[in-house]
Structure formats: C-alpha cells, structure tokens
Design a protein around this motif. Structure first.
Motif, mmCIF file in Angstrom:
data_model
loop_
_atom_site.group_PDB
_atom_site.id
_atom_site.type_symbol
_atom_site.label_atom_id
_atom_site.label_comp_id
_atom_site.label_asym_id
_atom_site.label_seq_id
_atom_site.Cartn_x
_atom_site.Cartn_y
_atom_site.Cartn_z
ATOM 1 N N MET A 132 0.823 -1.203 0.000
ATOM 2 C CA MET A 132 0.000 0.000 0.000
ATOM 3 C C MET A 132 0.860 1.258 0.000
ATOM 4 O O MET A 132 0.621 2.180 -0.758
ATOM 5 N N LYS A 133 1.906 1.290 0.828
ATOM 6 C CA LYS A 133 2.719 2.506 0.895
ATOM 7 C C LYS A 133 3.450 2.761 -0.420
ATOM 8 O O LYS A 133 3.680 3.916 -0.780
ATOM 9 N N GLU A 134 3.807 1.725 -1.158
ATOM 10 C CA GLU A 134 4.448 1.898 -2.468
ATOM 11 C C GLU A 134 3.453 2.461 -3.479
ATOM 12 O O GLU A 134 3.810 3.310 -4.298
ATOM 13 N N ILE A 135 2.224 1.993 -3.403
ATOM 14 C CA ILE A 135 1.167 2.515 -4.284
ATOM 15 C C ILE A 135 1.008 4.011 -4.027
ATOM 16 O O ILE A 135 1.001 4.824 -4.953
ATOM 17 N N TYR A 136 0.895 4.369 -2.754
ATOM 18 C CA TYR A 136 0.731 5.772 -2.381
ATOM 19 C C TYR A 136 1.918 6.613 -2.849
ATOM 20 O O TYR A 136 1.746 7.649 -3.479
ATOM 21 N N GLU A 137 3.118 6.155 -2.556
ATOM 22 C CA GLU A 137 4.314 6.925 -2.906
ATOM 23 C C GLU A 137 4.471 7.103 -4.411
ATOM 24 O O GLU A 137 4.921 8.149 -4.875
ATOM 25 N N GLN A 138 4.098 6.101 -5.181
ATOM 26 C CA GLN A 138 4.257 6.182 -6.633
ATOM 27 C C GLN A 138 3.144 6.964 -7.311
ATOM 28 O O GLN A 138 3.322 7.463 -8.411
ATOM 29 N N HIS A 139 1.983 7.066 -6.669
ATOM 30 C CA HIS A 139 0.822 7.645 -7.356
ATOM 31 C C HIS A 139 0.377 9.008 -6.840
ATOM 32 O O HIS A 139 -0.222 9.784 -7.582
ATOM 33 N N ASN A 140 0.638 9.368 -5.601
ATOM 34 C CA ASN A 140 -0.012 10.525 -4.993
ATOM 35 C C ASN A 140 0.459 11.888 -5.478
ATOM 36 O O ASN A 140 -0.241 12.874 -5.308
ATOM 37 N N LEU A 141 1.612 11.959 -6.100
ATOM 38 C CA LEU A 141 2.159 13.246 -6.531
ATOM 39 C C LEU A 141 1.198 13.942 -7.491
ATOM 40 O O LEU A 141 0.700 13.341 -8.430
ATOM 41 N N ASN A 142 0.928 15.208 -7.233
ATOM 42 C CA ASN A 142 0.050 16.048 -8.055
ATOM 43 C C ASN A 142 -1.399 15.578 -8.068
ATOM 44 O O ASN A 142 -2.115 15.738 -9.052
ATOM 45 N N THR A 143 -1.809 14.952 -6.983
ATOM 46 C CA THR A 143 -3.213 14.579 -6.782
ATOM 47 C C THR A 143 -3.632 15.126 -5.422
ATOM 48 O O THR A 143 -2.780 15.443 -4.592
ATOM 49 N N PRO A 144 -4.936 15.201 -5.153
ATOM 50 C CA PRO A 144 -5.374 15.664 -3.837
ATOM 51 C C PRO A 144 -5.471 14.549 -2.813
ATOM 52 O O PRO A 144 -5.818 14.779 -1.669
ATOM 53 N N TYR A 145 -5.153 13.329 -3.221
ATOM 54 C CA TYR A 145 -5.419 12.175 -2.374
ATOM 55 C C TYR A 145 -4.365 11.983 -1.291
ATOM 56 O O TYR A 145 -3.172 12.042 -1.535
ATOM 57 N N THR A 146 -4.861 11.694 -0.083
ATOM 58 C CA THR A 146 -3.995 11.418 1.059
ATOM 59 C C THR A 146 -3.891 9.903 1.234
ATOM 60 O O THR A 146 -4.643 9.144 0.623
ATOM 61 N N ALA A 147 -2.993 9.474 2.106
ATOM 62 C CA ALA A 147 -2.832 8.038 2.366
ATOM 63 C C ALA A 147 -4.156 7.437 2.837
ATOM 64 O O ALA A 147 -4.514 6.315 2.456
ATOM 65 N N LYS A 148 -4.897 8.171 3.642
ATOM 66 C CA LYS A 148 -6.207 7.698 4.120
ATOM 67 C C LYS A 148 -7.142 7.423 2.938
ATOM 68 O O LYS A 148 -7.875 6.432 2.934
ATOM 69 N N ASN A 149 -7.124 8.299 1.918
ATOM 70 C CA ASN A 149 -7.965 8.092 0.730
ATOM 71 C C ASN A 149 -7.569 6.816 0.000
ATOM 72 O O ASN A 149 -8.434 6.060 -0.457
ATOM 73 N N TYR A 150 -6.269 6.563 -0.118
ATOM 74 C CA TYR A 150 -5.799 5.348 -0.803
ATOM 75 C C TYR A 150 -6.259 4.104 -0.055
ATOM 76 O O TYR A 150 -6.726 3.138 -0.664
ATOM 77 N N LYS A 151 -6.136 4.119 1.256
ATOM 78 C CA LYS A 151 -6.549 2.963 2.053
ATOM 79 C C LYS A 151 -8.049 2.713 1.914
ATOM 80 O O LYS A 151 -8.486 1.568 1.772
#
Length: 193
Positions: free
Chosen positions: A141-160
C-alpha cells in the motif's frame, strides 16, 4: 498583475521563465478575471515543477466574504516527505471535500488548467486510476501511495479507503489484514486490465 508591470518585468521573467512569461502576457488579455487567476497559478506551478523540486501544492485563500481571492500559497518541497506532510495539512484545512477527498477548491479548476485539475478529482476516480496504472502489478500500500499521490489531492487515508473498497468489490487481491483496515505494508495484487 505583476506580469504586465514593467517595473517588475525582470522578476516575473525570472519566476516564470522568459519564454513562458511572454506567452502568458499575450494570453491574459483574452481571459476572464477567474481564468486569468487560474492560468497564472497553473503556469507558476508548472514553472516551479520544471525548475527542479517537483513537489508543488497550490492553496488559495478567499476573502472574508468567500467571493474573491485574498492570496495564494504555493508550497514547494525538494522531498516527498515534506510534500506528504503539507498535503495532509492542506487537506485538513480545506474548507470543503467531495467523498472524503479534500477538494483544494481554493483553486477551483477545470481541464484548461491540468495541474490544478488534478486537485479537483473525486474519490471515485482514484479506484479507476489505480486499476489502470498498476494493472498486473503487486505492491505494498505505501508503495502505491508513494508512486501515485504526486500532483493529486489524495492522502494516504484516501488510498486505504479506496483499496478496501476495491478489495470488497473483488477488483484487487490483498494479503491478509485486519478487517476494515489497510496497513501500509499490506500487499496488493492488481489484475491485468
């Protein structure tokens, strides 16, 4: 206002880049006040990203009546950790959210401002984006977040939240984890699209 002010032309050229500033000056007269503002913020964010740091978050403050812009804050960081921390803070301080995603609507944007538009996407879009981008891959999950979140409004909580939903809909396979939680180290397998 400074873009067309000859007294600060040199500073504007340094901030935006001379070529970008000239193109922007030519475009501004044809735009409405709202579109001028959004276009200037968009171009400033793009210029900053292209100059190196890569981690840019815009945030607009409105006046007491909520009808006019008071000022903009453009956060810039050289490191993803600073970006993540500030994104969480800005998300929490946003005055509105859609489906639990901070709208960053201090900068209401549309497709004419693609950088800003990235901050106006609802939570429903995130699941589709993840399924497409990570098709056939297995990541934590943390790799998904780190690779995808740049320039989006989504926080780690949103990804989970979205990953839990995708798992419930059987669109992804997740390693065993506690019910209704999705830890940073949960391994996720995305099927081929």
């Amino acid at each position: 206002m400074g873009l067309n002010n000859e007294a600060v032309r040199e500073h504007m050229d340094a901030l935006f880049g001379e070529e970008r500033a000239e193109i922007l000056r030519a475009r501004l007269d044809q735009l409405s006040p709202r579109d001028r503002e959004l276009t200037i913020v968009e171009e400033l964010c793009q210029a900053i990203r292209e100059s190196g740091p890569g981690f840019v978050l815009p945030f607009r403050f409105k006046d007491d009546h909520g009808t006019r812009t008071s000022h903009h804050l453009i956060f810039v960081s050289k490191h993803s950790r600073g970006y993540k921390i500030m994104k969480e803070i800005m998300a929490k301080e946003s005055s509105d959210s859609q489906q639990g995603v901070a709208t960053f609507e201090y900068n209401p944007a549309d497709l004419r401002q693609p950088f800003l538009f990235g901050y106006a996407r609802p939570l429903d879009d995130l699941g589709d984006m993840l399924l497409e981008e990570f098709s056939g891959k297995t990541l934590k999950m943390k790799e998904i977040y780190e690779q995808h979140n740049l320039n989006t409004p989504y926080t780690a909580k949103n990804y989970k939240q979205v990953l839990l939903q995708l798992e419930q809909e059987r669109k992804i396979v997740a390693a065993k984890h506690r019910k209704n939680t999705f830890g940073d180290n949960v391994v996720v397998t995305f099927p081929h699209q």
